[in-house]
Design a protein around this motif. Structure first.
Motif, PDB file in Angstrom:
ATOM      1  N   HIS A 462       0.829  -1.199   0.000  1.00  0.00           N
ATOM      2  CA  HIS A 462       0.000   0.000   0.000  1.00  0.00           C
ATOM      3  C   HIS A 462       0.869   1.257   0.000  1.00  0.00           C
ATOM      4  O   HIS A 462       1.687   1.442   0.896  1.00  0.00           O
ATOM      5  CB  HIS A 462      -0.907   0.015   1.228  1.00  0.00           C
ATOM      6  N   HIS A 463       0.685   2.105  -1.018  1.00  0.00           N
ATOM      7  CA  HIS A 463       1.454   3.342  -1.090  1.00  0.00           C
ATOM      8  C   HIS A 463       0.556   4.513  -1.500  1.00  0.00           C
ATOM      9  O   HIS A 463      -0.040   4.465  -2.586  1.00  0.00           O
ATOM     10  CB  HIS A 463       2.572   3.230  -2.138  1.00  0.00           C
ATOM     11  N   PRO A 464       0.452   5.563  -0.687  1.00  0.00           N
ATOM     12  CA  PRO A 464      -0.217   6.780  -1.154  1.00  0.00           C
ATOM     13  C   PRO A 464       0.752   7.574  -2.034  1.00  0.00           C
ATOM     14  O   PRO A 464       1.735   8.131  -1.546  1.00  0.00           O
ATOM     15  CB  PRO A 464      -0.545   7.530   0.140  1.00  0.00           C
ATOM     16  N   CYS A 518       6.124   8.400  -2.522  1.00  0.00           N
ATOM     17  CA  CYS A 518       5.148   7.796  -1.625  1.00  0.00           C
ATOM     18  C   CYS A 518       4.980   8.720  -0.426  1.00  0.00           C
ATOM     19  O   CYS A 518       5.964   9.241   0.094  1.00  0.00           O
ATOM     20  CB  CYS A 518       5.619   6.428  -1.159  1.00  0.00           C
ATOM     21  N   ASN A 520       3.570   7.743   2.468  1.00  0.00           N
ATOM     22  CA  ASN A 520       3.837   7.075   3.748  1.00  0.00           C
ATOM     23  C   ASN A 520       5.221   7.608   4.124  1.00  0.00           C
ATOM     24  O   ASN A 520       6.211   7.355   3.412  1.00  0.00           O
ATOM     25  CB  ASN A 520       3.840   5.563   3.546  1.00  0.00           C
ATOM     26  N   HIS A 523       8.199   5.385   4.248  1.00  0.00           N
ATOM     27  CA  HIS A 523       8.628   4.943   2.902  1.00  0.00           C
ATOM     28  C   HIS A 523       9.367   6.078   2.190  1.00  0.00           C
ATOM     29  O   HIS A 523      10.402   5.864   1.557  1.00  0.00           O
ATOM     30  CB  HIS A 523       7.429   4.533   2.053  1.00  0.00           C
ATOM     31  N   MET A 528      11.657   6.199  -1.147  1.00  0.00           N
ATOM     32  CA  MET A 528      10.645   6.011  -2.190  1.00  0.00           C
ATOM     33  C   MET A 528      10.230   7.369  -2.766  1.00  0.00           C
ATOM     34  O   MET A 528       9.097   7.837  -2.615  1.00  0.00           O
ATOM     35  CB  MET A 528       9.443   5.249  -1.628  1.00  0.00           C
TER      36      MET A 528
END
Ligand code: C2O
Ligand code: CU
Length: 535
Positions: A462-464, A518, A520, A523, A528
């Protein structure tokens, strides 16, 4: 997928279909259609960091609303603000002092309110012990003021190491790049050539955004315009920004955070937390599980998830008779074309949902909780609205019109280029985009200004996913329709495990180096992120 081609999926998505998604009436039942049940429980990001102090009972303190910052100067075309970042002792939990990092002494920081088309200049002075970077999230901002993660503002005191945090896992032997370093202060200039929207500003220092935001560096920045002003939406004291953020507290009352190196020479969190840090206290506008004494009228609630890693699925309890508690009027990038009704709202980190709730649907004196279906125990509660016991609500001439905004749908079929970005965990440790850990100056895409592109995000977890510079429109999820929370202009999209999300955007106005990453924050700090360069 080759550059220059148009993907079949995007070609199938017509303008009509985009608008259709935005205007659908979506209830809980529709969620199964997008594959959500697979993701309940496992696959949710993050790991709980318990507080070392007893947690207070919920619903004991009033909801604070962050003060609006007065400009230091204004002229015919612009407003200038000054913010000093400094440590302050806040009273968040009863009987404890929390030493926070603040914008001007409060958490959230003061709300900046801009008028679309008027330039906003914010001078930040850094009296914290570490370097900072300020990013206006959702701003259509020239590169020099966008808060590139190594464009540091060094402390006034001269402390902090500008090269700290460059040692990412797997980056041994890579060249270190310093950015545009300012000493003590920096002015950020925002043209605000953009529509009304709920934006926010927060720290964006390379490797240390997670601890910076966790310690308190976040605030609202609202943009108003004539189109929105002309609508009969709730306003004034009935238009409330709500910053939802989970935190944990150490025994001394400070915010507890699992940094590998609390002295901040090395970036990152201890192993258990590399998927994201979850707190056990839910703060709304900086207060634990607060209460708003509300009238039985319509309120506009601008919800922001400012948590590092926690996802929320928000519901009102009890639900109003007939359901559809929330009428969504806007998202990250401002008003939707038409309102969308929801029983529940899902919000991943950095996303905003702008909703109207009509409390006249409840009986006088009802206590309405905002709850989080993705939480458990204390994190399943968020805040409460205690409705006035008086039988006769005050006058309310607000309503939500069926047509909110002229929203031009971008045509993915006109995209000059389609690019794919894979968000994945690295075997070497850390989080990657297209196999690369972030390195300042390494460019993953060079979009041409004035062109439309389709960006396809694929993921293992899961990545926003957040794009700087431009808002975008979601065209598909797994080659099917966008999800219930994808309507309108967005800048952050919740990318779920094994999903492919396609978005369409148009790059405009500002050449330079911008970020895709991302949101998060663990992350993000563990690399990321990627640069893209507009030219
Ligand atoms: Cu809200 Cu690049 O961040
Ligand atoms: Cu992520």
């Amino acid at each position: 997928m080759s550059a220059g081609g148009t993907p079949a999926a995007a070609r199938r998505l017509t303008r009509r279909r985009f608008i259709g998604a935005g205007s659908a009436v979506v209830g809980v039942g529709a969620i199964a259609a997008v594959g959500w049940p697979l993701l309940q429980g496992q696959g949710r990001p993050g790991h709980l960091l318990p507080s070392q102090v007893p947690l207070p009972r919920p619903y004991q303190v009033p909801l604070p609303v962050p003060p609006v910052l007065e400009p230091a100067r204004s002229d015919g075309t612009s407003d200038s603000y000054e913010i000093t970042q400094h440590q302050a002792d806040l009273h968040i939990l009863p009987g404890l002092r929390t030493r926070a990092w603040t914008y001007g002494g409060s958490f959230p920081g003061p709300t900046i309110v801009s008028r679309s088309g008027r330039r906003t200049v914010v001078r930040h002075r850094n009296e914290l012990p570490q370097p900072v970077v300020v990013h206006l999230h959702g701003g259509h901002t020239p590169a020099a003021s966008d808060g590139y993660p190594v464009d540091l503002v060094m402390p006034v005191s001269g402390g902090g190491d500008p090269m700290a945090g460059m040692d990412m896992p797997g980056m041994d032997g890579m060249p270190r790049m310093s950015g545009d370093i300012a000493h003590g202060e920096r002015s950020y200039t925002y043209p605000v050539n953009q529509r009304a929207a709920t934006l926010w500003y927060h720290d964006h220092r390379m490797g240390f955004t997670g601890p910076g935001v966790w310690k308190g560096l976040a605030g609202f920045h609202l943009v108003h315009d004539d189109e929105e002003d002309a609508l009969p939406l709730p306003r004034g004291e009935r238009d409330i920004p709500l910053m939802i953020a989970d935190r944990s507290f150490a025994a001394d009352g400070s915010f507890r955070y699992p940094a590998i190196d609390p002295a901040m020479h090395r970036a990152g969190v201890t192993d258990a937390y590399t998927n994201g840090v979850l707190g056990d206290v839910v703060l709304v506008n900086g207060a634990p599980w607060p209460v708003l004494q509300a009238d039985r009228v319509r309120y506009r609630l601008r919800l922001l998830n400012a948590s590092n890693a926690r996802d929320y699925r928000l519901e009102l309890s009890p639900q109003p008779p007939g359901g559809a508690a929330f009428v969504q009027i806007g998202g990250d990038g401002g008003l939707l074309a038409r309102p969308v009704r929801h029983d529940a709202l899902e919000l991943s980190p950095a996303e905003r949902l702008d909703v109207v709730v009509d409390f006249s649907r409840y009986r006088p004196g009802t206590k309405v909780r905002l709850i989080n279906r993705f939480g458990s125990g204390p994190t399943s509660e968020v805040m409460r609205f205690d409705l006035s016991p008086s039988g006769r609500p005050p006058a309310d001439d607000s309503h939500v019109p069926d047509q909110l905004s002229e929203l031009a749908a971008l045509d993915p079929g006109k995209a000059a280029v389609t690019r794919t970005f894979a968000f994945q965990q690295s075997e070497k440790g850390g989080w990657t985009i297209n196999g690369e850990l972030y390195q300042p100056g390494r460019t993953l895409a060079r979009p041409k200004l004035g062109t439309t592109e389709v960006w396809r995000f694929v993921s293992d977890f899961h990545h926003p996913v957040h794009l700087h510079l431009e808002h975008f429109q979601v065209v598909s999820r797994n080659d099917a329709d966008p999800g219930p929370y994808d309507a309108g202009w967005k800048d952050t999209v919740s990318l779920r495990p094994s999903e492919a999300v396609e978005v369409v955007t148009r790059f405009t106005d500002y050449p330079g180096k911008f970020m895709l990453h991302c949101h998060n924050l663990e992350h993000e700090d563990m690399a990321m992120m990627a640069d893209f360069v507009t030219e």
